[in-house]
Every structure is written in structure tokens, then in C-alpha cells.
Design an enzyme around this catalytic site. Sequence first.
Site, PDB file in Angstrom:
ATOM      1  N   HIS A   1     114.683  -1.415  26.479  1.00 34.89           N
ATOM      2  CA  HIS A   1     116.062  -1.366  26.829  1.00 34.89           C
ATOM      3  C   HIS A   1     116.633  -2.602  26.924  1.00 34.89           C
ATOM      4  O   HIS A   1     117.976  -2.921  26.997  1.00 34.89           O
ATOM      5  CB  HIS A   1     116.526  -0.471  27.880  1.00 34.89           C
ATOM      6  CG  HIS A   1     116.065   0.991  27.582  1.00 34.89           C
ATOM      7  ND1 HIS A   1     116.291   1.638  26.396  1.00 34.89           N
ATOM      8  CD2 HIS A   1     115.176   1.786  28.305  1.00 34.89           C
ATOM      9  CE1 HIS A   1     116.135   3.005  26.525  1.00 34.89           C
ATOM     10  NE2 HIS A   1     115.412   3.229  27.657  1.00 34.89           N
TER      11      HIS A   1
ATOM     12  N   ASP B   1     109.181   6.185  22.268  1.00 29.38           N
ATOM     13  CA  ASP B   1     109.786   6.585  23.627  1.00 29.38           C
ATOM     14  C   ASP B   1     110.805   7.638  23.235  1.00 29.38           C
ATOM     15  O   ASP B   1     111.518   7.707  22.392  1.00 29.38           O
ATOM     16  CB  ASP B   1     110.370   5.557  24.264  1.00 29.38           C
ATOM     17  CG  ASP B   1     110.599   5.737  25.807  1.00 29.38           C
ATOM     18  OD1 ASP B   1     110.006   5.533  26.776  1.00 29.38           O
ATOM     19  OD2 ASP B   1     111.707   6.328  26.014  1.00 29.38           O
TER      20      ASP B   1
ATOM     21  N   HIS C   1     113.613   7.743  24.757  1.00 31.86           N
ATOM     22  CA  HIS C   1     115.110   7.093  24.533  1.00 31.86           C
ATOM     23  C   HIS C   1     115.091   6.036  23.415  1.00 31.86           C
ATOM     24  O   HIS C   1     113.984   5.485  23.164  1.00 31.86           O
ATOM     25  CB  HIS C   1     115.338   6.466  25.936  1.00 31.86           C
ATOM     26  CG  HIS C   1     115.034   7.279  27.053  1.00 31.86           C
ATOM     27  ND1 HIS C   1     113.831   7.364  27.825  1.00 31.86           N
ATOM     28  CD2 HIS C   1     116.096   8.214  27.758  1.00 31.86           C
ATOM     29  CE1 HIS C   1     114.126   8.375  29.060  1.00 31.86           C
ATOM     30  NE2 HIS C   1     115.342   8.798  28.802  1.00 31.86           N
TER      31      HIS C   1
ATOM     32  N   ASP D   1     107.647   9.926  27.472  1.00 33.07           N
ATOM     33  CA  ASP D   1     108.552  10.625  28.206  1.00 33.07           C
ATOM     34  C   ASP D   1     109.109  11.714  27.262  1.00 33.07           C
ATOM     35  O   ASP D   1     109.956  12.583  27.757  1.00 33.07           O
ATOM     36  CB  ASP D   1     109.727   9.859  29.011  1.00 33.07           C
ATOM     37  CG  ASP D   1     110.212   8.690  28.016  1.00 33.07           C
ATOM     38  OD1 ASP D   1     109.592   8.528  26.854  1.00 33.07           O
ATOM     39  OD2 ASP D   1     110.891   7.848  28.525  1.00 33.07           O
TER      40      ASP D   1
HETATM   41 ZN   LIG Z   1     112.270   6.448  27.979  1.00 33.50          ZN
END
Ligand SMILES: [Zn+2]
Length: 305
Positions: free
Chosen positions: A122, A159, A161, A242
Site C-alpha cells: 500500500h 493479497d 487488498h 488475508d
Molecule cells: Zn491485505
Amino acid sequence: MPMRTIVITSVTGFDHLTPDGHPERVARLEAVSRALVPLSPREASPATREALVRVHDAAHIDRVFAASPSEGHVSLDADTWMSPGSLKAALHACGAVIEGVDAVLDGEAEAVFAGCRPPGHHAEPDRAMGFCLFNQIAVGALHALEARGLERVAVIDIDVHHGNGTQATAEREPRLFFASVHQGWIYPGTGAAHETGRHGNIANRPLPAGATGDTWHPALEELIEAVRAFGPDLLLVSAGFDAHKDDPLAGLALDDADFARAGSALARLAQESANSRLVCVLEGGYDCPALERSVAAFIGALQAA
Ligand SMILES: [Zn+2]
């Protein structure tokens, strides 16, 4: 052909302390370390500033160094924190990916798993974000392009996200292909299918909440085909765990076996289309038992590929 696999970690990650109740916590590295121990992990060295500036603006690097506290915690955004040990941990997390890239380019290994914290995908060129201080997979990719002279590098991000920071790096760098399968419409809000980049070097597959392996694997296969068409000299993987059904931060429903299957598919892609050069980088994964089992299953699949 099994891939010769090495694992890299850093004990500095145990000194990156987040406030009580924060999901990105020391216990995650304890879980990952239990999965790595049978493979005799090597210790990373810290990345240099020269390696960081290939991805990050000097002002961002200066800000993170200046924010580093001598005690307690400071926050860089709503959920990104630094303790006195955080800067060192983030620099070693970047160093681990650089060493992993060097190991596969020098023929020392075919597959590397870099298991460090904090995560990185991120972190954007100009800011820390979402538990991430520096973007270690992007730093590794730019090291491969700039310091090692590769012509094309691909990142696949599994991931749950979207890897907005890595995508932002690819927006600036057409020699980098970025592909992500993730849960759509959750943090960080980017990663829609129409985000393909002005160089056409970005592919996104957002999935709805509740998606299982039945839809996740076909989405990953589409990304694999896109990467095959790009023809990278090296494959990097943002290996977040995740998307596991036990994970508290998101709503996809993979299980341990799905991560093994993903590891096999990514290893095959590296073998067939990236000169057997694969570097996987830990990102998220916040249910510690699921994280430990999934990391072990994923690495086992690389070794057995
Ligand atoms: Zn994540």
C-alpha cells in the site's frame, strides 16, 4: 522440476511495535517464522537509500526517517504506525526482497520467499499507507530493472487488498507489469477492472465478498495469461494471505489448499515464462493460525512445483 527455494526474514520485524489491538502485530511474524524454520531462513540486510529512491520520492523517505520515534508510537496515517524499531524493520523488509532478487538472478535459487514485516504494497511513491512504510516489492522490482539491467518485471498481487502502491509505481514505469486479484470495494478502494494503466501494463480482477476458490483461481489464471503475454524476465508475487476465510480484515473465502494451488500455478508461470525466477514477498494475513498454515502450504507448493 522442484524449484530450489530459499527463505529470507529479519528479526528486526519483531521490534516493529504497533498499538494494542492493531491487526498488523508481532504475533504475525512469530507465526510466519514457525512456518519458515524448517527451511533455515537467512537474515536480510537493510536496503540503502539509493534502492528506496528508485520507488519513493525523497520527501517521503525523509518524512519516514524524521517521524521515527525514540519511544512510544507515532502514526503516519489512521492505521500506519511507527515505534522505535519500525524504521529498521521496514529497511530490512526492503533489503530482503533485494537479496531475493539477487539470489534468483545469480542462480543461487529459483524461488525465494521473503517473510518480513511491515508489509509494503500500500505504500505509494509519496506516502506511507495501510500498515506500509516503504513498498518492498516495488523496491525489489526497480532494483531488478535499474541495478540488474532486466528489461521486464511482473508483479502478481494475491493479497485480498488491492496493491495501490505497487500499481502507482507501475503507472510510472512501463517495464513493470502489475496484476492483482483482490476483494473489490474494500480498502484501499482502488483496483477496479478498468484500471489498466496508460501504458496498458496493469490488470485488476476485483471479486465480490464471499468469493471462494471457484472464482478466485479462474481470476488468477486470467492474470497469469496476461503476465505470460507480457513476457517478464522475473516474476514477483505480493503474497498476502488475508483472502483466507478465517481472516478478520476481509471477506473472501480461500482455504489453506487454495494457497498451495496458487503457489503451484505461480511457480509454473515462473518456470515457463520467467526463466524460473520467482520472488514471493509477504504482505497481509491477520489470522495467525491460518497465516502459519497458508505460508507453509504456499512454500511447500513452490518446492514441489
Ligand atoms: Zn491485505
